[in-house]
Design a protein around this motif. Structure first.
Motif, PDB file in Angstrom:
ATOM      1  N   PHE A  93     -15.454  -4.769  -6.347  1.00 51.87           N
ATOM      2  CA  PHE A  93     -16.865  -4.415  -6.486  1.00 51.87           C
ATOM      3  C   PHE A  93     -17.793  -5.608  -6.282  1.00 51.87           C
ATOM      4  CE2 PHE A  93     -20.776  -3.574  -8.835  1.00 51.87           C
ATOM      5  CZ  PHE A  93     -21.141  -2.343  -8.296  1.00 51.87           C
ATOM      6  N   ARG A  94     -17.521  -6.711  -6.950  1.00 47.87           N
ATOM      7  CA  ARG A  94     -18.367  -7.910  -6.849  1.00 47.87           C
ATOM      8  C   ARG A  94     -17.928  -8.845  -5.722  1.00 47.87           C
ATOM      9  NH1 ARG A  94     -21.768  -7.956 -11.193  1.00 47.87           N
ATOM     10  NH2 ARG A  94     -21.042  -6.878 -13.046  1.00 47.87           N
ATOM     11  N   ARG A  95     -16.930  -8.421  -4.957  1.00 51.33           N
ATOM     12  CA  ARG A  95     -16.401  -9.265  -3.891  1.00 51.33           C
ATOM     13  C   ARG A  95     -16.613  -8.633  -2.510  1.00 51.33           C
ATOM     14  NH1 ARG A  95     -13.468  -9.813  -8.495  1.00 51.33           N
ATOM     15  NH2 ARG A  95     -12.811 -11.921  -9.043  1.00 51.33           N
ATOM     16  N   ARG A  96     -17.562  -7.725  -2.427  1.00 52.24           N
ATOM     17  CA  ARG A  96     -17.868  -7.069  -1.158  1.00 52.24           C
ATOM     18  C   ARG A  96     -18.750  -7.948  -0.292  1.00 52.24           C
ATOM     19  NH1 ARG A  96     -20.828  -2.075  -3.035  1.00 52.24           N
ATOM     20  NH2 ARG A  96     -21.255  -3.374  -4.799  1.00 52.24           N
ATOM     21  N   PRO A  97     -18.678  -7.764   1.007  1.00 53.07           N
ATOM     22  CA  PRO A  97     -17.858  -6.782   1.715  1.00 53.07           C
ATOM     23  C   PRO A  97     -16.403  -7.227   1.805  1.00 53.07           C
ATOM     24  CG  PRO A  97     -19.060  -8.098   3.303  1.00 53.07           C
ATOM     25  CD  PRO A  97     -19.502  -8.545   1.935  1.00 53.07           C
ATOM     26  N   VAL A  98     -15.530  -6.229   1.968  1.00 51.89           N
ATOM     27  CA  VAL A  98     -14.112  -6.496   2.164  1.00 51.89           C
ATOM     28  C   VAL A  98     -13.746  -6.111   3.590  1.00 51.89           C
ATOM     29  CG1 VAL A  98     -13.566  -6.141  -0.269  1.00 51.89           C
ATOM     30  CG2 VAL A  98     -13.388  -4.222   1.313  1.00 51.89           C
ATOM     31  N   GLU A  99     -12.662  -6.723   4.071  1.00 52.83           N
ATOM     32  CA  GLU A  99     -12.196  -6.451   5.427  1.00 52.83           C
ATOM     33  C   GLU A  99     -10.705  -6.126   5.368  1.00 52.83           C
ATOM     34  OE1 GLU A  99     -11.573  -8.883   9.621  1.00 52.83           O
ATOM     35  OE2 GLU A  99     -12.200  -9.956   7.834  1.00 52.83           O
ATOM     36  N   LEU A 100     -10.306  -5.051   6.016  1.00 52.32           N
ATOM     37  CA  LEU A 100      -8.895  -4.702   6.112  1.00 52.32           C
ATOM     38  C   LEU A 100      -8.220  -5.693   7.049  1.00 52.32           C
ATOM     39  CD1 LEU A 100      -6.601  -2.637   5.474  1.00 52.32           C
ATOM     40  CD2 LEU A 100      -7.308  -1.452   7.573  1.00 52.32           C
ATOM     41  N   VAL A 101      -7.244  -6.452   6.527  1.00 44.75           N
ATOM     42  CA  VAL A 101      -6.573  -7.457   7.355  1.00 44.75           C
ATOM     43  C   VAL A 101      -5.119  -7.114   7.627  1.00 44.75           C
ATOM     44  CG1 VAL A 101      -8.143  -9.350   6.793  1.00 44.75           C
ATOM     45  CG2 VAL A 101      -6.136  -8.934   5.336  1.00 44.75           C
ATOM     46  N   TRP A 102      -4.544  -6.169   6.888  1.00 42.37           N
ATOM     47  CA  TRP A 102      -3.164  -5.745   7.126  1.00 42.37           C
ATOM     48  C   TRP A 102      -2.939  -4.391   6.485  1.00 42.37           C
ATOM     49  CZ3 TRP A 102       0.996  -4.407   4.045  1.00 42.37           C
ATOM     50  CH2 TRP A 102       2.221  -4.270   4.709  1.00 42.37           C
ATOM     51  N   ALA A 103      -2.140  -3.581   7.141  1.00 42.93           N
ATOM     52  CA  ALA A 103      -1.715  -2.303   6.566  1.00 42.93           C
ATOM     53  C   ALA A 103      -0.319  -1.983   7.070  1.00 42.93           C
ATOM     54  CB  ALA A 103      -2.682  -1.176   6.941  1.00 42.93           C
ATOM     55  N   GLY A 104       0.501  -1.486   6.183  1.00 38.09           N
ATOM     56  CA  GLY A 104       1.848  -1.059   6.539  1.00 38.09           C
ATOM     57  C   GLY A 104       2.065   0.350   6.037  1.00 38.09           C
ATOM     58  N   ASP A 105       2.705   1.174   6.863  1.00 41.60           N
ATOM     59  CA  ASP A 105       2.912   2.561   6.459  1.00 41.60           C
ATOM     60  C   ASP A 105       4.336   2.777   5.969  1.00 41.60           C
ATOM     61  OD1 ASP A 105       3.877   2.245   9.094  1.00 41.60           O
ATOM     62  OD2 ASP A 105       3.697   4.380   9.483  1.00 41.60           O
ATOM     63  N   PHE A 106       4.458   3.729   5.059  1.00 43.43           N
ATOM     64  CA  PHE A 106       5.720   4.062   4.414  1.00 43.43           C
ATOM     65  C   PHE A 106       5.870   5.576   4.431  1.00 43.43           C
ATOM     66  CE2 PHE A 106       4.562  -0.044   2.915  1.00 43.43           C
ATOM     67  CZ  PHE A 106       5.748  -0.713   2.666  1.00 43.43           C
ATOM     68  N   GLN A 107       7.106   6.026   4.527  1.00 45.90           N
ATOM     69  CA  GLN A 107       7.345   7.466   4.526  1.00 45.90           C
ATOM     70  C   GLN A 107       7.076   8.070   3.149  1.00 45.90           C
ATOM     71  OE1 GLN A 107      11.262   8.621   5.810  1.00 45.90           O
ATOM     72  NE2 GLN A 107      10.828  10.792   5.642  1.00 45.90           N
ATOM     73  N   PHE A 108       7.413   7.317   2.102  1.00 45.51           N
ATOM     74  CA  PHE A 108       7.276   7.831   0.740  1.00 45.51           C
ATOM     75  C   PHE A 108       6.297   6.964  -0.062  1.00 45.51           C
ATOM     76  CE2 PHE A 108      11.637   8.840   2.100  1.00 45.51           C
ATOM     77  CZ  PHE A 108      11.551  10.229   2.085  1.00 45.51           C
ATOM     78  N   ILE A 109       5.454   7.608  -0.840  1.00 47.55           N
ATOM     79  CA  ILE A 109       4.485   6.883  -1.654  1.00 47.55           C
ATOM     80  C   ILE A 109       5.185   5.995  -2.676  1.00 47.55           C
ATOM     81  CG2 ILE A 109       4.147   8.755  -3.338  1.00 47.55           C
ATOM     82  CD1 ILE A 109       1.413   6.319  -2.065  1.00 47.55           C
ATOM     83  N   THR A 110       6.350   6.410  -3.157  1.00 47.73           N
ATOM     84  CA  THR A 110       7.078   5.582  -4.124  1.00 47.73           C
ATOM     85  C   THR A 110       7.495   4.248  -3.505  1.00 47.73           C
ATOM     86  OG1 THR A 110       9.091   6.811  -3.563  1.00 47.73           O
ATOM     87  CG2 THR A 110       7.901   7.499  -5.554  1.00 47.73           C
ATOM     88  N   ASP A 111       7.876   4.266  -2.229  1.00 49.77           N
ATOM     89  CA  ASP A 111       8.222   3.017  -1.536  1.00 49.77           C
ATOM     90  C   ASP A 111       6.980   2.145  -1.352  1.00 49.77           C
ATOM     91  OD1 ASP A 111      10.864   3.868  -1.355  1.00 49.77           O
ATOM     92  OD2 ASP A 111      10.626   4.640   0.692  1.00 49.77           O
ATOM     93  N   ALA A 112       5.863   2.769  -1.027  1.00 53.16           N
ATOM     94  CA  ALA A 112       4.611   2.029  -0.852  1.00 53.16           C
ATOM     95  C   ALA A 112       4.205   1.366  -2.167  1.00 53.16           C
ATOM     96  CB  ALA A 112       3.507   2.956  -0.350  1.00 53.16           C
ATOM     97  N   ILE A 113       4.290   2.093  -3.258  1.00 54.91           N
ATOM     98  CA  ILE A 113       3.911   1.543  -4.558  1.00 54.91           C
ATOM     99  C   ILE A 113       4.831   0.387  -4.941  1.00 54.91           C
ATOM    100  CG2 ILE A 113       3.805   2.052  -7.039  1.00 54.91           C
ATOM    101  CD1 ILE A 113       2.790   4.890  -6.180  1.00 54.91           C
ATOM    102  N   ALA A 114       6.122   0.525  -4.666  1.00 48.28           N
ATOM    103  CA  ALA A 114       7.069  -0.552  -4.976  1.00 48.28           C
ATOM    104  C   ALA A 114       6.738  -1.806  -4.171  1.00 48.28           C
ATOM    105  CB  ALA A 114       8.495  -0.107  -4.704  1.00 48.28           C
ATOM    106  N   PHE A 115       6.416  -1.648  -2.874  1.00 52.42           N
ATOM    107  CA  PHE A 115       6.076  -2.812  -2.061  1.00 52.42           C
ATOM    108  C   PHE A 115       4.733  -3.398  -2.486  1.00 52.42           C
ATOM    109  CE2 PHE A 115       4.544  -4.989   1.829  1.00 52.42           C
ATOM    110  CZ  PHE A 115       5.508  -5.995   1.835  1.00 52.42           C
TER     111      PHE A 115
END
Length: 108
Positions: A47-69
C-alpha cells in the motif's frame, strides 16, 4: 492468453526497491499487480510502496504447489530473488551457501 485455472507465484518490485512475493489463482498475474497498485487494502505491504511493477511470474498447475513455492521464495535472500527474476536458476545453489562463518567446535 493465460489459463483461468492457473495458479501463480509472482514477484513485485515496489517503489522503494523492495520485493513483494505473492500467489493467486486467476487468468493473469499482471491483473493481480494492478490490484496492488489500486491500493484497496491500507494494511497491505504494498500500500505505501506503490507503484509496484510485476517483475516475475511463474505458473503452477495446483494452487497448493504455488503456495508452497511462495512460502519458500519469501524466505530467500534478495540475491536469490533477483536470480529468479533474471531466470538464473543455476545461480541458486551458490547463493544458498552459508555466508556466516561458524565457530570452530574443535579443541585443537
Amino acid at each position: 492468453m493465460y489459463d483461468v485455472q492457473s495458479a501463480w507465484v509472482y514477484i513485485l518490485r515496489c517503489a522503494d526497491g523492495s520485493y513483494y512475493v505473492g500467489s493467486h489463482r486467476g487468468p493473469d498475474p499482471a491483473a493481480r499487480a494492478s490490484s496492488h497498485n489500486q491500493g484497496l487494502d491500507p494494511a497491505a505491504y504494498t500500500f505505501r510502496r506503490r507503484p509496484v511493477e510485476l517483475v516475475w511470474a511463474g505458473d503452477f498447475q495446483f494452487i497448493t504447489d504455488a503456495i508452497a513455492f511462495e512460502r519458500q521464495l519469501k524466505g530467500w535472500s534478495r540475491a536469490k530473488k533477483e536470480a529468479v527474476i533474471r531466470g538464473d536458476w543455476d545461480a541458486l545453489p551458490a547463493l544458498a551457501r552459508c555466508r556466516t562463518p561458524r565457530p570452530s567446535t574443535s579443541s585443537g
